[in-house]
Design an enzyme around this catalytic site. Structure first.
Site, PDB file in Angstrom:
ATOM      1  CB  SER A  56      -0.887   0.012   1.271  1.00  0.00           C
ATOM      2  OG  SER A  56      -1.499   1.482   1.531  1.00  0.00           O
ATOM      3  CE1 TYR A  83      -3.893  -2.202   4.996  1.00  0.00           C
ATOM      4  CE2 TYR A  83      -3.119   0.313   4.495  1.00  0.00           C
ATOM      5  CZ  TYR A  83      -3.341  -1.196   4.009  1.00  0.00           C
ATOM      6  OH  TYR A  83      -3.863  -1.262   2.570  1.00  0.00           O
TER       7      TYR A  83
END
Ligand SMILES: NC(=O)c1ccc[n+]([C@@H]2O[C@H](COP(=O)([O-])OP(=O)(O)OC[C@H]3O[C@@H](n4cnc5c(N)ncnc54)[C@H](O)[C@@H]3O)[C@@H](O)[C@H]2O)c1
Length: 266
Positions: free
Chosen positions: A147, A161
């Site tokens: 990401s 995350y």
């Protein structure tokens, strides 16, 4: 056409968390449309079966398998089942990922451990068991879905995350170097702001962006991107197709950013 003809892809996280097209589901269907047989794994068997149904409905070849890939024994069983079903593994696509909101002060120890188990340990376990198979076959291509949150603060707070994805980037680079002599390529894709069911159904994300208002969240995300809009699951799928195919045969260890220019902006 037929860019993956003759290849078997093991797609981990091949379902979608809700109706519509998630990154993994779109990638599984894209791989099949280009001639791959796709082993679709998800901890939610019904979600994997839905992807298989779409593929077989279009005349493609796919099978569904249930596994929680944060658990070693289930990953071993997954790899054995894929080999039993299709005989080989040419492409490993690690797509599973979850997000828990919060800074280091807010995130709980249990949330931290869960995010790292699902986002990072899963890819380690899958590569651990698939790479020896690929070496035995003469090579393969591994794609890890990271990401842009691994390299930037994207405006919302989810440190577990972004940190798990940053570790995934380094695991990708290190593994790429160590297995390049064996013709196993390992690359990461860093999606930006994609309009997927995962984002829509994450209460934490909608809350962080727009106090739970989904439409307001979409507008806020569109406005962040130089191109003026979020990406779609198909944009990630097409990047993955290139990395899975032999067209990228001299590419390993990269972070392919798919973000409409977002990370270029200060
Ligand atoms: N949507 C975005 O904006 C965006 C941006 C950057 C990166 N990503 C990454 O894309 C990936 C997810 O994309 P998606 O749209 O396919 O999401 P999704 O949540 O719709 O699909 C992922 C699938 O993985 C499965 N899964 C989750 N944990 C699992 C486990 N432990 N074992 C087996 N299966 C498991 C889920 O059941 C789900 O069907 C994630 O890695 C995410 O971090 C998404």
């Amino acid at each position: 056409m037929d860019r993956l003809k003759g290849k078997t892809a093991l797609l981990v996280g091949a379902g979608s968390i809700g109706p519509g097209w998630g990154n993994g589901k779109a990638t599984a269907v894209t791989f099949a449309r280009e001639g791959a047989q796709v082993f679709c794994v998800d901890r939610n068997l019904a979600a994997a079966e839905e992807t298989v149904k779409i593929i077989t409905g279009e005349g493609g070849n796919a099978a569904a398998f249930a596994a929680d890939v944060s658990k070693a024994a289930e990953v071993e069983a997954m790899v054995a089942a894929c080999r039993k079903a299709f005989g080989r593994i040419d492409v490993l696509h690690n797509n599973v990922g979850i997000a828990e909101m919060g800074s280091v002060v807010e995130v709980t120890e249990a949330e931290w451990d869960r995010v790292f188990a699902v986002n990072l340990k899963s890819a380690y376990l899958a590569m651990k068991h698939v790479i020896p198979v690929m070496i035995g076959q003469g090579g393969g291509s591994i794609i890890n879905i990271s990401s842009i949150a691994s390299i930037r603060h994207v405006g919302i707070s989810y440190v577990s995350y972004g940190t798990s994805k940053a570790a995934m980037n380094q695991m990708t680079r290190t593994t790429a170097v160590e297995f390049a002599p064996k013709h196993v390529r390992v690359n990461a894709i860093l999606p930006g702001l994609m309009k997927t069911p995962m984002v829509e159904h994450s209460a934490g994300l909608a809350q962080s962006y727009a106090k739970g208002d989904i439409e307001a969240m979409w507008r806020a995300r569109d406005a962040q991107v130089p191109m003026g809009h979020m990406g779609e699951a198909w944009d990630v799928a097409n990047a993955a197709l290139f990395l899975a195919s032999d067209e990228s045969r001299y590419i390993t260890g990269i972070e392919l950013v798919v973000d409409g220019g977002l990370t270029c902006r200060a």
